[in-house]
Scaffold this motif. Structure first.
Motif, short mmCIF file in Angstrom:
data_model
loop_
_atom_site.label_atom_id
_atom_site.label_comp_id
_atom_site.label_asym_id
_atom_site.label_seq_id
_atom_site.Cartn_x
_atom_site.Cartn_y
_atom_site.Cartn_z
N GLN A 237 0.88 -1.16 0.00
CA GLN A 237 0.00 0.00 0.00
C GLN A 237 0.92 1.21 0.00
O GLN A 237 1.56 1.50 1.01
N GLY A 238 0.98 1.88 -1.13
CA GLY A 238 1.94 2.97 -1.24
C GLY A 238 3.35 2.43 -1.00
O GLY A 238 3.74 1.43 -1.61
N ASN A 239 4.08 3.05 -0.09
CA ASN A 239 5.43 2.60 0.20
C ASN A 239 5.48 1.43 1.17
O ASN A 239 6.52 0.83 1.38
N ARG A 240 4.33 1.18 1.79
CA ARG A 240 4.27 0.16 2.82
C ARG A 240 4.19 -1.21 2.18
O ARG A 240 3.35 -1.47 1.31
N LYS A 241 5.04 -2.13 2.65
CA LYS A 241 4.99 -3.50 2.15
C LYS A 241 4.65 -4.45 3.28
O LYS A 241 5.00 -4.20 4.43
N TYR A 242 3.96 -5.50 2.94
CA TYR A 242 3.58 -6.49 3.93
C TYR A 242 4.10 -7.87 3.54
O TYR A 242 3.39 -8.63 2.89
N PRO A 243 5.33 -8.18 3.93
CA PRO A 243 5.86 -9.51 3.58
C PRO A 243 5.20 -10.58 4.43
O PRO A 243 4.73 -10.31 5.54
N GLY A 244 5.14 -11.79 3.91
CA GLY A 244 4.48 -12.86 4.65
C GLY A 244 5.11 -14.22 4.42
O GLY A 244 5.92 -14.41 3.51
N VAL A 245 4.72 -15.13 5.31
CA VAL A 245 5.04 -16.54 5.14
C VAL A 245 3.74 -17.29 5.37
O VAL A 245 3.03 -17.01 6.34
N GLY A 246 3.41 -18.20 4.45
CA GLY A 246 2.14 -18.91 4.64
C GLY A 246 2.15 -20.29 4.02
O GLY A 246 2.93 -20.57 3.11
N LEU A 247 1.29 -21.12 4.55
CA LEU A 247 1.08 -22.45 3.97
C LEU A 247 -0.41 -22.75 3.91
O LEU A 247 -1.18 -22.24 4.71
N SER A 248 -0.77 -23.58 2.96
CA SER A 248 -2.18 -23.86 2.71
C SER A 248 -2.39 -25.36 2.53
O SER A 248 -1.66 -26.01 1.78
N ILE A 249 -3.36 -25.89 3.25
CA ILE A 249 -3.73 -27.30 3.08
C ILE A 249 -4.95 -27.38 2.16
O ILE A 249 -5.92 -26.67 2.39
N GLY A 250 -4.86 -28.20 1.14
CA GLY A 250 -6.04 -28.47 0.31
C GLY A 250 -6.89 -29.51 1.02
O GLY A 250 -6.71 -30.71 0.86
N LEU A 251 -7.82 -29.02 1.83
CA LEU A 251 -8.49 -29.89 2.80
C LEU A 251 -9.43 -30.90 2.16
O LEU A 251 -9.51 -32.05 2.59
#
Lengths: 448, 448
Positions: free
Chosen positions: B310-324
């Motif tokens: 958002q503008g100069n703001r960055k939101y780095p992440g780490v995620g995992l997803s289970i295909g349930l």
């Protein structure tokens, strides 16, 4: 918040022996279009690759999102009829979608919580009192979230229809539709509509309103007053119309008396309840909250004898549905329930420096193994910052791992609400307030 | 079945301090189309009233169903940035939809279970080992349903990219895409594709396959073997490419070593893991079940630094997803878990005749008040028929109310599995088998 409400409802439904099912959100257009009135509010789907060719396919053959849980239930019962034990009692809590222009306070996407019982060929009428009472128990269980007391208002379609026919009226659906507007527009306007739209004389319109206003403390009084009303309007007790009305009245009287015996004050007869949908064939219910008349009915339903069928086989049912999103929204904004988009963790384990993170993780692991939801500080920031992080997330305890350079040192835990701090062992410590002990299951739910 | 699996996952996620959120299923086309590759599988919506005019609106301004939980998360974080405490750890279990032609074993509607942690500006790399370990705990908790042991295979995009660049290759995405096919089509075919599609020489292709096959027991060995591989292919340790690769390698080594310390055997380095999606910028994970190679990865994810901003703001992440849905389907059909569309009730109270139904209801009420899920016989049919109804619903106990004409008579309860029958009092009786005591929460879930 919504998740806790769902969990509570589910528990009540299962305590009462209802089986949970889940159906796919997507149904064929042909199923969705069956039900009449609400069919205008369907969202149809098209694959991105098919944009521009959607209309090559007739609406009936396209896919759409379900707009209630009754249409899918009816399909489900027919499809699985051979595997089900009837009467089939099911609960279902799922999202539904309405393809309507969004208005204030109405969601295009919302959650409904339904219970229904479906018979194979026939269905005993004791379910017509049991199902509203299960909903009463469920709504009672929500009072811990600040919900006011709920009262089910019951009526019976046969009673209304018989009386209207006895008066000489034939546009039964029309009359029901206008009577349904009583609370919104008042008796005078409804009388005008009955005359203008349904071909009623002024006397007939007045009689319809008299019926709508009839109240009674119990089944016997209900029968007595209804009979007096029929006599006043020349409806003979041996007419077909009266026989039909009386059938409905007997069921309604049974419902009111049984409910009064089991749970006094939970279900009352209210002869102006009409319900918009035309598939109800007997009992109809609406449910109102004390002090929230403007919210309208929060849980409605009835008996339907013809919703599902397959060849000669019919599947009559009784069901009620809670509009859960509206209810939760009311609980949050008016009834004072608290929504907090905060952590389920009871404890935040502090981290003195990144090299010691493993020690903090180990403490967290021990607490979690004992069922205590625990978070670990994201960085080895200054202690004040770590406490502030816990505070912002609503985590009541911050755990300080022992100073590893001091063999005498022990872990300590601080209650950041009271400020108390004491030595603690991750193998045995328990949070000492009820609030902290329960894993706070909270969901941030978006209104659509 | 699926509901119990969801409850189990939710419990593990909350024990680890993840916050549950739910987002609406419907997102604007402009959000959905952002993400590239999978965008072809979107279901767009149109209101029934608008049929024929859908294409007056550009796809970006139409509504569609979310096809994953990452796009909604990215929107959610940006919208609520001011209210959230960062790093924001959230779990989310919801349906997603793919507008693809249905194929065997693929659902158009399915449930995903995601965890992500999102930082504001920066995100410590310890989350890159913690998140896969939370998923390992969650999958471990599913072993009670018959799930085999799960192992996370980790790699790092920087490692791969640095190495490929070091070899002189530039079509990094292309190489990753081909390497991703290794398990499906084998090394020879991949080598051909690397040469034919990505402009690699045969030697470069061979080197890529060498990297994919590199294994190591721990971080130190991984570094040693990687350095040997670089030396063999002339990648200088002071080159930009090596520095980039080494950054990825150090994170991967940390992950493998930390995981081995905390939960040996749960996470291994596997340098052929590529992941199709181009938004991963660091760690990538896939998860495989023992003895279920053909199922492919059941839980995938990685680190992304640029998904939300958002503008100069960055939101780095780490995620995992289970295909349930796929996982539950596997558990039911292959791993031997039992799905039973049966009643949650532990007890069915018999009804001797309809006049005595109230007595049966009262017994049911007492049992329910003590948390024992109870059903009441639908009709006062012959006893054999009532027992058969309980049996069909999988209800283990049938309760016989005392004969009211005999003042000495007491209630009795029969375990219809063992045949044992004994006197019982609804105020104190407890089911005596573990199976019966737990309210069996079972959902009939439809495959779409």
């Amino acid at each position: 918040m919504e998740q806790r409400v769902i969990d509570t409802l589910r528990k009540v439904f299962e305590l009462n022996g209802f089986i949970g099912i889940e159906t796919r959100a997507v149904e064929p257009g042909s199923s969705l279009l069956k039900k009449g009135e609400t069919s205008k509010e369907i969202y149809l789907l098209s694959r991105l690759q098919e944009v521009g060719q959607e209309n090559d396919t007739p609406v009936e053959d396209r896919l759409g999102l379900h707009f209630d849980l009754t249409v899918p239930l009816s399909r489900y019962v027919v499809e699985h009829a051979n595997d089900l034990a009837f009467p089939f009692k099911r609960w279902q809590i799922q999202k539904v979608w309405r393809g309507e222009r969004p208005q204030e306070g109405r969601f295009r996407e919302f959650v409904q919580a339904d219970i229904d019982v479906i018979g194979n060929g026939e269905l005993p009428d004791h379910y017509e009192v049991e199902l509203p009472l299960v909903m009463v128990s469920a709504l009672e269980a929500l009072r811990e979230f600040g919900l006011p007391k709920a009262t089910v208002h019951a009526n019976n379609r046969k009673l209304s229809e018989g009386f209207y026919r006895g008066l000489g009226l034939n546009d039964i659906e029309g009359v029901l539709r206008e009577i349904d507007k009583l609370d919104k527009i008042g008796a005078d306007e409804v009388a005008k509509l009955l005359v203008g739209e349904c071909g009623a004389s002024e006397a007939q319109a007045a009689a319809c309103l008299e019926l709508a206003n009839l109240t009674a403390a119990n089944g016997a009084e209900l029968a007595e007053r209804f009979d007096a009303l029929c006599a006043a309007h020349g409806i003979a007790t041996d007419s077909d119309a009266y026989v039909l009305a009386r059938q409905g009245l007997d069921t309604l009287a049974m419902i009111v008396d049984e409910a009064a015996r089991i749970r006094p004050g939970s279900v009352i007869a209210d002869l102006k309840i009409a319900r918009g949908l035309d598939y109800y064939t007997g009992s109809v219910y609406e449910t109102f909250l004390d002090g929230a008349a403007s919210l309208g009915s929060i849980c409605s339903g009835g008996r339907y004898d013809n919703l599902a069928s397959q060849g000669n086989r019919k599947y009559p049912g009784v069901g009620l549905s809670i509009g859960l999103s509206r209810l939760v929204s009311y609980m949050l904004h008016t009834a004072g329930a608290k929504a907090s988009r905060i952590s389920p963790a009871a404890v935040l384990v502090a981290v003195w420096n990144e090299e010691d993170r493993a020690a903090s993780n180990e403490i967290a692991g021990r607490l979690r193994a004992r069922g205590i939801a625990t978070d670990v500080a994201p960085t080895a920031a200054k202690l004040g910052k770590q406490i502030k992080y816990a505070d912002k997330l609503g985590i009541p305890y911050v755990w300080f791992p022992a100073d590893r350079s001091d063999p005498e040192a022990v872990d300590e835990v601080k209650n950041i609400v009271t400020g108390d701090q004491e030595p603690a062992d991750a193998k045995s410590w328990e949070p000492d307030t009820l609030v902290a002990r329960q894993t706070v299951e909270i969901q941030g739910v978006e209104a659509a």
